[in-house]
Scaffold this motif. Structure first.
Motif, PDB file in Angstrom:
ATOM      1  N   SER A  67      -7.326   6.617  11.617  1.00 36.63           N
ATOM      2  CA  SER A  67      -6.487   6.699  10.424  1.00 36.63           C
ATOM      3  C   SER A  67      -7.138   7.560   9.347  1.00 36.63           C
ATOM      4  O   SER A  67      -6.457   8.312   8.642  1.00 36.63           O
ATOM      5  N   ILE A  68      -8.458   7.472   9.224  1.00 36.05           N
ATOM      6  CA  ILE A  68      -9.162   8.299   8.247  1.00 36.05           C
ATOM      7  C   ILE A  68      -8.988   9.781   8.585  1.00 36.05           C
ATOM      8  O   ILE A  68      -8.726  10.613   7.705  1.00 36.05           O
ATOM      9  N   ALA A  69      -9.128  10.128   9.857  1.00 38.18           N
ATOM     10  CA  ALA A  69      -8.970  11.519  10.266  1.00 38.18           C
ATOM     11  C   ALA A  69      -7.563  12.024   9.955  1.00 38.18           C
ATOM     12  O   ALA A  69      -7.370  13.159   9.498  1.00 38.18           O
ATOM     13  N   GLU A  70      -6.555  11.178  10.166  1.00 40.39           N
ATOM     14  CA  GLU A  70      -5.170  11.552   9.875  1.00 40.39           C
ATOM     15  C   GLU A  70      -4.976  11.758   8.374  1.00 40.39           C
ATOM     16  O   GLU A  70      -4.310  12.711   7.946  1.00 40.39           O
ATOM     17  N   LEU A  71      -5.548  10.864   7.567  1.00 39.68           N
ATOM     18  CA  LEU A  71      -5.417  10.998   6.115  1.00 39.68           C
ATOM     19  C   LEU A  71      -6.091  12.268   5.620  1.00 39.68           C
ATOM     20  O   LEU A  71      -5.528  12.996   4.788  1.00 39.68           O
ATOM     21  N   MET A  72      -7.279  12.563   6.120  1.00 39.19           N
ATOM     22  CA  MET A  72      -7.989  13.769   5.679  1.00 39.19           C
ATOM     23  C   MET A  72      -7.181  15.024   5.980  1.00 39.19           C
ATOM     24  O   MET A  72      -7.155  15.971   5.187  1.00 39.19           O
ATOM     25  N   GLN A  73      -6.499  15.015   7.113  1.00 36.71           N
ATOM     26  CA  GLN A  73      -5.654  16.164   7.449  1.00 36.71           C
ATOM     27  C   GLN A  73      -4.441  16.219   6.526  1.00 36.71           C
ATOM     28  O   GLN A  73      -4.045  17.302   6.068  1.00 36.71           O
ATOM     29  N   GLU A  74      -3.877  15.069   6.209  1.00 39.71           N
ATOM     30  CA  GLU A  74      -2.679  15.013   5.373  1.00 39.71           C
ATOM     31  C   GLU A  74      -2.963  15.505   3.951  1.00 39.71           C
ATOM     32  O   GLU A  74      -2.138  16.209   3.350  1.00 39.71           O
ATOM     33  N   VAL A  75      -4.119  15.130   3.403  1.00 36.33           N
ATOM     34  CA  VAL A  75      -4.428  15.499   2.015  1.00 36.33           C
ATOM     35  C   VAL A  75      -5.252  16.777   1.921  1.00 36.33           C
ATOM     36  O   VAL A  75      -5.691  17.161   0.836  1.00 36.33           O
ATOM     37  N   ASP A  76      -5.440  17.430   3.050  1.00 34.80           N
ATOM     38  CA  ASP A  76      -6.175  18.707   3.091  1.00 34.80           C
ATOM     39  C   ASP A  76      -7.575  18.591   2.483  1.00 34.80           C
ATOM     40  O   ASP A  76      -8.064  19.517   1.814  1.00 34.80           O
ATOM     41  N   GLY A  77      -8.207  17.434   2.670  1.00 35.07           N
ATOM     42  CA  GLY A  77      -9.563  17.245   2.167  1.00 35.07           C
ATOM     43  C   GLY A  77      -9.670  17.150   0.667  1.00 35.07           C
ATOM     44  O   GLY A  77     -10.765  17.247   0.104  1.00 35.07           O
ATOM     45  N   ALA A  78      -8.544  16.940  -0.031  1.00 32.71           N
ATOM     46  CA  ALA A  78      -8.549  16.936  -1.493  1.00 32.71           C
ATOM     47  C   ALA A  78      -9.067  15.638  -2.088  1.00 32.71           C
ATOM     48  O   ALA A  78      -9.271  15.557  -3.301  1.00 32.71           O
ATOM     49  N   GLY A 130       0.818  -1.202   0.000  1.00 27.42           N
ATOM     50  CA  GLY A 130       0.000   0.000   0.000  1.00 27.42           C
ATOM     51  C   GLY A 130       0.854   1.255   0.000  1.00 27.42           C
ATOM     52  O   GLY A 130       2.092   1.197  -0.034  1.00 27.42           O
ATOM     53  N   LEU A 131       0.175   2.396   0.047  1.00 29.86           N
ATOM     54  CA  LEU A 131       0.827   3.694   0.014  1.00 29.86           C
ATOM     55  C   LEU A 131       0.733   4.381   1.367  1.00 29.86           C
ATOM     56  O   LEU A 131      -0.216   4.158   2.130  1.00 29.86           O
ATOM     57  N   SER A 132       1.697   5.248   1.645  1.00 28.30           N
ATOM     58  CA  SER A 132       1.619   6.107   2.816  1.00 28.30           C
ATOM     59  C   SER A 132       0.635   7.237   2.537  1.00 28.30           C
ATOM     60  O   SER A 132       0.233   7.474   1.395  1.00 28.30           O
ATOM     61  N   HIS A 133       0.254   7.968   3.585  1.00 32.89           N
ATOM     62  CA  HIS A 133      -0.608   9.127   3.382  1.00 32.89           C
ATOM     63  C   HIS A 133       0.067  10.145   2.466  1.00 32.89           C
ATOM     64  O   HIS A 133      -0.578  10.743   1.596  1.00 32.89           O
ATOM     65  N   GLY A 134       1.376  10.309   2.645  1.00 37.01           N
ATOM     66  CA  GLY A 134       2.118  11.228   1.783  1.00 37.01           C
ATOM     67  C   GLY A 134       2.129  10.767   0.336  1.00 37.01           C
ATOM     68  O   GLY A 134       2.039  11.579  -0.590  1.00 37.01           O
ATOM     69  N   GLY A 135       2.225   9.453   0.128  1.00 36.50           N
ATOM     70  CA  GLY A 135       2.203   8.918  -1.226  1.00 36.50           C
ATOM     71  C   GLY A 135       0.863   9.129  -1.903  1.00 36.50           C
ATOM     72  O   GLY A 135       0.793   9.449  -3.097  1.00 36.50           O
ATOM     73  N   ILE A 136      -0.214   8.965  -1.137  1.00 36.53           N
ATOM     74  CA  ILE A 136      -1.556   9.205  -1.676  1.00 36.53           C
ATOM     75  C   ILE A 136      -1.702  10.673  -2.068  1.00 36.53           C
ATOM     76  O   ILE A 136      -2.246  10.992  -3.138  1.00 36.53           O
ATOM     77  N   LYS A 137      -1.207  11.575  -1.229  1.00 39.58           N
ATOM     78  CA  LYS A 137      -1.289  13.001  -1.519  1.00 39.58           C
ATOM     79  C   LYS A 137      -0.505  13.344  -2.785  1.00 39.58           C
ATOM     80  O   LYS A 137      -0.986  14.101  -3.646  1.00 39.58           O
ATOM     81  N   ASN A 177      -7.524  13.201 -11.310  1.00 38.29           N
ATOM     82  CA  ASN A 177      -8.628  12.253 -11.531  1.00 38.29           C
ATOM     83  C   ASN A 177      -8.555  11.070 -10.568  1.00 38.29           C
ATOM     84  O   ASN A 177      -9.516  10.308 -10.440  1.00 38.29           O
ATOM     85  N   LEU A 178      -7.434  10.927  -9.863  1.00 39.97           N
ATOM     86  CA  LEU A 178      -7.330   9.966  -8.763  1.00 39.97           C
ATOM     87  C   LEU A 178      -7.796  10.669  -7.496  1.00 39.97           C
ATOM     88  O   LEU A 178      -7.006  11.174  -6.714  1.00 39.97           O
ATOM     89  N   SER A 179      -9.106  10.704  -7.316  1.00 41.79           N
ATOM     90  CA  SER A 179      -9.686  11.557  -6.283  1.00 41.79           C
ATOM     91  C   SER A 179     -10.360  10.800  -5.150  1.00 41.79           C
ATOM     92  O   SER A 179     -10.956  11.410  -4.267  1.00 41.79           O
ATOM     93  N   ILE A 180     -10.275   9.458  -5.162  1.00 43.71           N
ATOM     94  CA  ILE A 180     -10.940   8.638  -4.152  1.00 43.71           C
ATOM     95  C   ILE A 180      -9.936   7.653  -3.563  1.00 43.71           C
ATOM     96  O   ILE A 180      -9.086   7.118  -4.280  1.00 43.71           O
ATOM     97  N   VAL A 181     -10.041   7.418  -2.265  1.00 43.48           N
ATOM     98  CA  VAL A 181      -9.249   6.386  -1.604  1.00 43.48           C
ATOM     99  C   VAL A 181     -10.213   5.386  -0.982  1.00 43.48           C
ATOM    100  O   VAL A 181     -11.101   5.763  -0.209  1.00 43.48           O
ATOM    101  N   LYS A 182     -10.060   4.112  -1.329  1.00 42.29           N
ATOM    102  CA  LYS A 182     -10.869   3.058  -0.725  1.00 42.29           C
ATOM    103  C   LYS A 182      -9.999   2.387   0.329  1.00 42.29           C
ATOM    104  O   LYS A 182      -9.006   1.729   0.023  1.00 42.29           O
ATOM    105  N   LEU A 183     -10.378   2.560   1.591  1.00 49.00           N
ATOM    106  CA  LEU A 183      -9.575   2.095   2.718  1.00 49.00           C
ATOM    107  C   LEU A 183     -10.218   0.905   3.419  1.00 49.00           C
ATOM    108  O   LEU A 183     -11.408   0.627   3.264  1.00 49.00           O
ATOM    109  N   GLU A 184      -9.424   0.225   4.206  1.00 47.04           N
ATOM    110  CA  GLU A 184      -9.888  -0.724   5.221  1.00 47.04           C
ATOM    111  C   GLU A 184      -9.243  -0.232   6.512  1.00 47.04           C
ATOM    112  O   GLU A 184      -8.323  -0.836   7.049  1.00 47.04           O
TER     113      GLU A 184
END
Length: 301
Positions: free
Chosen positions: A174-185, A147-154, A162-169
């Motif tokens: 972790s979701i809250a951390e990712l949302m902060q990392e990608v600035d809600g993008a 998988g990718l890190s939050h930084g890699g996803i950003k 066009n890669l605008s969705i992340v499907k997580l498990e």
């Protein structure tokens, strides 16, 4: 609900249902999708881990996608997981999904462990450059082993919008951390069969891709939470608490989920096509009794 991608809601992942000879069952698959639509799901997902995509041939993957697209008939969005192991193969599958009317796709990483993250970013980027559809990334290293890190996803989203969705498990934390990392993008769709569904929405998730065995409940929970009304959200909490024991039981492992999630669905839909494709673990007497008990608590679909 306003989202970056335009997609939101509950997208149950369709199970692959096999007949007594081990072949895909057209009638059982049709009945499954018809039930999803009757209970007003927001969308339908196909070819993820719950569809046993890694046990289907290429022909079978196309067949399942074609059947589900036909049965949906454009009434709700179709999201297709793409699990081909090469960038060219994924691009071809995305094109096929688009031709059948899929509205967005979810790219799985190739099953190659230990590669530098930049190689995964290049892989997904190569697919994104040729895609006519909005794309999501399935980031579930706990189940896929990569998988990718939050930084890699950003970084991937910045290079390919066009890669605008992340499907997580993932957990709600972790979701809250990712949302902060990608600035809600990016938009987050979570899985985990619906575990932590309510807290995941509070953390920023806009959608879910659970299994098909509890889809009527998880769809109702999403609608109640999305209303923003205090009494509706209290009802969502009550519904979630009622189904959580089953979700915990199913999420012991992916093997448990496939064996007993199908059993629950089978009881609720009154279908016999509930066996996972081999190789697979065998159900136990206690497990079957537990699945039946939960199915009876949920009721017929």
């Amino acid at each position: 609900m306003k989202t970056r991608s335009g997609f939101f809601g509950n997208y149950p992942m369709v199970y692959a249902l096999f007949d007594a000879n081990g072949n895909l069952s057209r009638s059982a698959m049709r009945k499954q999708v018809a039930s999803l639509l009757a209970h007003k799901v927001h969308g339908v997902a196909v070819l993820g881990l719950a569809t046993e995509v890694n046990k289907l041939s290429l022909v079978e993957r196309h067949t399942v996608m074609e059947w589900v697209a036909e049965d949906i008939g454009g009434r709700v969005p179709l999201a297709v997981t793409v699990a081909e192991v090469t960038a060219a193969g994924q691009s071809d599958f995305v094109k096929a999904a688009a031709g059948l009317g899929a509205k967005w796709v979810i790219l799985q990483p190739p099953p190659v462990k230990g590669v530098p993250e930049i190689e995964l970013i290049r892989f997904f980027g190569a697919v994104a450059e040729k895609s006519s559809l909005p794309l999501g990334i399935q980031n579930a290293p706990e189940y896929l082993g990569i998988g990718l890190s939050h930084g890699g996803i950003k970084a991937l989203n910045k290079a390919h919008p066009n890669l605008s969705i992340v499907k997580l498990e993932a957990t709600a934390l972790s979701i809250a951390e990712l949302m902060q990392e990608v600035d809600g993008a990016m938009d987050v769709f979570n899985g985990r069969a619906g575990v932590e569904m309510i807290d995941s929405m509070r953390a920023g998730a806009v959608g879910f891709i659970p299994g098909a065995e509890t889809f009527d409940i998880t769809t109702r929970i999403f609608d109640l939470m999305a209303s923003g009304k205090s009494d509706s959200m209290a009802e969502a909490d009550r519904l979630y608490q009622s189904v959580l024991p089953l979700l915990v039981f199913l999420m012991e492992s992916m093997g448990t989920f496939l064996i007993y999630g199908k059993q629950v669905l089978g009881h609720r839909l009154s279908i016999a096509e509930t066996a996972p494709r081999g190789p697979s673990g065998a159900p136990t007497r206690f497990g079957l009794e537990t699945a039946r008990r939960y199915a009876e608590m949920l009721g017929k679909l």
